[in-house]
Enzyme design. Sequence first.
Site, PDB file in Angstrom:
ATOM      1  N   HIS A 238      -7.173   3.097 -36.305  1.00 36.07           N
ATOM      2  CA  HIS A 238      -5.939   3.898 -36.383  1.00 36.07           C
ATOM      3  C   HIS A 238      -5.613   4.047 -34.948  1.00 36.07           C
ATOM      4  O   HIS A 238      -6.586   4.843 -34.265  1.00 36.07           O
ATOM      5  CB  HIS A 238      -5.755   5.048 -37.123  1.00 36.07           C
ATOM      6  CG  HIS A 238      -4.376   5.674 -37.106  1.00 36.07           C
ATOM      7  ND1 HIS A 238      -3.298   5.326 -37.194  1.00 36.07           N
ATOM      8  CD2 HIS A 238      -4.302   7.025 -36.757  1.00 36.07           C
ATOM      9  CE1 HIS A 238      -2.437   6.005 -37.038  1.00 36.07           C
ATOM     10  NE2 HIS A 238      -2.958   7.088 -36.576  1.00 36.07           N
TER      11      HIS A 238
ATOM     12  N   SER B 233      -6.180  17.615 -33.239  1.00 27.93           N
ATOM     13  CA  SER B 233      -6.020  16.390 -34.205  1.00 27.93           C
ATOM     14  C   SER B 233      -7.046  15.328 -33.637  1.00 27.93           C
ATOM     15  O   SER B 233      -7.572  14.711 -34.437  1.00 27.93           O
ATOM     16  CB  SER B 233      -4.675  15.978 -34.237  1.00 27.93           C
ATOM     17  OG  SER B 233      -4.583  15.112 -34.896  1.00 27.93           O
TER      18      SER B 233
ATOM     19  N   GLU C  69       4.947   8.040 -44.134  1.00 29.50           N
ATOM     20  CA  GLU C  69       5.056   9.505 -44.029  1.00 29.50           C
ATOM     21  C   GLU C  69       6.352   9.874 -43.573  1.00 29.50           C
ATOM     22  O   GLU C  69       6.637  10.940 -43.055  1.00 29.50           O
ATOM     23  CB  GLU C  69       3.982  10.088 -43.286  1.00 29.50           C
ATOM     24  CG  GLU C  69       3.886   9.531 -41.900  1.00 29.50           C
ATOM     25  CD  GLU C  69       3.113  10.419 -40.811  1.00 29.50           C
ATOM     26  OE1 GLU C  69       2.008  10.110 -40.452  1.00 29.50           O
ATOM     27  OE2 GLU C  69       3.387  11.558 -40.683  1.00 29.50           O
TER      28      GLU C  69
ATOM     29  N   CYS D 117      -0.805   9.340 -41.608  1.00 23.94           N
ATOM     30  CA  CYS D 117      -0.813   7.813 -41.411  1.00 23.94           C
ATOM     31  C   CYS D 117      -1.761   7.116 -42.280  1.00 23.94           C
ATOM     32  O   CYS D 117      -2.150   5.897 -42.145  1.00 23.94           O
ATOM     33  CB  CYS D 117      -1.431   7.609 -39.865  1.00 23.94           C
ATOM     34  SG  CYS D 117      -0.602   8.524 -38.656  1.00 23.94           S
TER      35      CYS D 117
END
Lengths: 473, 473
Positions: free
Chosen positions: A249, A211, A85, A119
């Site tokens: 993650h 988030s 990204e 991600c």
Amino acid sequence: MDGRRDVGILAMDIYFPPTCVLQEALESHDGASKGKYTIGLGQDCMAFCSEVEDVISMSLTVVTSLLKQYKIDPKLIGRLEVGSETVIDKSKSIKTWLMQIFEECGNTDIEGVDSSNACYGGTAALLNCVNWVESNSWDGRYGLVVCTDSAVYAEGPARPTGGAAAIAMLIGPNAPISFERRYKASHMAHVYDFYKPNLASEYPVVDGKLSQTCYLMALDSCYRQFCNKYEKLAGEQFSVSDADYFVFHSPYNKLVQKSFARLYYNDFMRNCSYVDNEAKEKLQPFSNLTVEESYQSRDLEKASQQVAKHLYDIKVGPSTLLPKQIGNMYTASLYAALASVVYDKHGSLDGQRIVMFSYGSGLTSTMFSLKLNNGQHPFSLSNIASALNVTEKLQSRHMTLPDKFVETLKLMEHRYGAKEFETSKDTSSLPAGTFYLTRVDSMYRRFYDKKADEEIATGKARYSNGYANGHHH
Amino acid sequence: MDGRRDVGILAMDIYFPPTCVLQEALESHDGASKGKYTIGLGQDCMAFCSEVEDVISMSLTVVTSLLKQYKIDPKLIGRLEVGSETVIDKSKSIKTWLMQIFEECGNTDIEGVDSSNACYGGTAALLNCVNWVESNSWDGRYGLVVCTDSAVYAEGPARPTGGAAAIAMLIGPNAPISFERRYKASHMAHVYDFYKPNLASEYPVVDGKLSQTCYLMALDSCYRQFCNKYEKLAGEQFSVSDADYFVFHSPYNKLVQKSFARLYYNDFMRNCSYVDNEAKEKLQPFSNLTVEESYQSRDLEKASQQVAKHLYDIKVGPSTLLPKQIGNMYTASLYAALASVVYDKHGSLDGQRIVMFSYGSGLTSTMFSLKLNNGQHPFSLSNIASALNVTEKLQSRHMTLPDKFVETLKLMEHRYGAKEFETSKDTSSLPAGTFYLTRVDSMYRRFYDKKADEEIATGKARYSNGYANGHHH
């Protein structure tokens, strides 16, 4: 399907910049309260690219290293794809820069491009590559997946959640790390939790609170569907006791702690048998929360982390080494966490199961399951562990002072999207065999060089010739 | 593989902006010599996005339209991926915006993200999706591939090579347009022929001459390998006489003419039997050119186009309708060309073969082969032709004067990467059911609305509610 069993990861390698800053030092530099980054975020150290490294140089380094360490002829690669990204060019894929390695030996028939969504791009690339090996268009050659990212943030609370690394994974059948194909569930949705709409800046726009909630909601949704699918196919309930490791993650370690506790809370709500009476008692007060309330409750967070702690240490702890030491590597984070488990536990993984959770803001997420076996040299777990060489790589890093880190990021703000500049070409801190950026010309073309391999006496590098700028004469 | 035969394209739909400019009018506006764009480039007309449309709105429009026209329940989609090189956000994929359509009915378990490398991203997405259907992880649902791009160039010679469109393709087994999986060859390399390193600008950096040579070199390389693989597998020589249609990525029609002539020249050099004595005589003078010389020779270009003309008209002509009328649609160009053949020839395609050539600067390219059959309603060639509805869509466009086109591009230069603005919300020229951009807020969040479907009396659109900004409450 003509003997194509156990398709998955045959080999792995990781590269991360030797330049890094201690979170403890950053805390005092930033005037943050003691423990804010080390305990609050759960991070120890953060790697960053100096002005001679970027996502292209890191991926050139890690691919070259993987091919060399496992003695793979570049002609045997039939697919190469990249997850990233970090945008250096909005049209030309990172994959095309990597083609230099393969053009040298005349292999240009290599499918695949770059996959992108925050991600998650590395997971998309990996799943694509595994599908290719299982499809009718597979020609018997290896796939190669590269995750490469540099995570940098504007000054402020998100800055200590940066990091940088590149991971390469070789894909094929009869792999020591293979996919349990039907145990997989995704959750994809439209949200603005973290995004990069300011095109001229390398920094994202982040709503940290949103988030984190999105991450946990996606985790819940994936886990719910994952369990449903497992129960349908395997005929028995799935709970965290059915996997040996959970790899998440990792934007920062604290969220990984919360995530595992969240799975435990899910299992409690689903009445899983392994949840003992003591844990049930402690979680009972939260059994009537609405889902929305459950994301906001600090008390639930604390209680669930506490009751899950003994399992976290066993099932999650081993995956946290590299993410805590390097920071958020975006697409590479999940696979650096997987690499940490393989590095630490390679002797005892045979027959075990690892459940992975991949998350990319925006958002895309998938939970999937891996089955491990010892494998056969060179594609054995023990050989992967030795190629990863984590301890030595970590120990040979150069701790940088926070001032120097901040100064580098300031310089890079001007370099991002710029043309006509030369770098310092200072490779003193780079390991042998590392690629580095030398200059960007007036047409924005980027030139890389390679620090000589240890065994090479003369310093003549491979990609410093005229062809390296990709301009045909 | 449990009856998964003929995996490929089940259904197609295309959307292109109704706003467009005639190349002839542009020629005189630009003070270019008469015929420079119409004959020199071979283009008739160029579509462009007005300030209320972009690659996100076009893809929302085309996906909604495809699902509606073929009566597909959104719950039956198991994979959705996008190919695009038009970057609105460097992290959040276009796919996540499209998830709004599926979240509405509770389907969030949809794999796939965005694939990117210049004009090739759509092909990468398509090949990935076909691999998925053939892999062990396929769950029986449909795949959906979207190609969406807006091609705009700075003032200068490249500007008339713009265009805009979005294509959606439904993927599954038993398709009327299926892949001949082993007849496929790629050529990938590192070059700077066309790229987008200036991140703040929507415009690319282009070396037109280099890009054309790279395109033809990639074509040669793919064709050589394609023929080799075909000959190995089928046991007989391949030449252009073995396919009914050749469909090329079309930045502008003139390059498509050159490309087919180049294949013919390849066949001549390979001594293919269909090349008659007259053609041999005309090409003989060029048989001793070096490869490099052959790319530069205008005389060879002319002679090969002349001898290939009769075959070009039959095997290539039908694919050129939409690309000549809309312009370069980047990732959508190749599939708009395929749609042109299906639209024009659907009654006679049963059993025929179409060879496709996909090219993306940087560079990535693949030649692959499709096999056609009439199919079964709703997934029949005749139904696809009627859903595409090309003639009516072309006829209902609004020709814009060059001044207005230039003015729009100037406005969009300021809008690109900007925040906090409202659009005109002028939907007068848009067809019913078209999505359009209404505003971008101070956090860069984009809001879209939908022009009412014809059958809906009240104008209440679907994506204008609070959820549309992707902010969970």
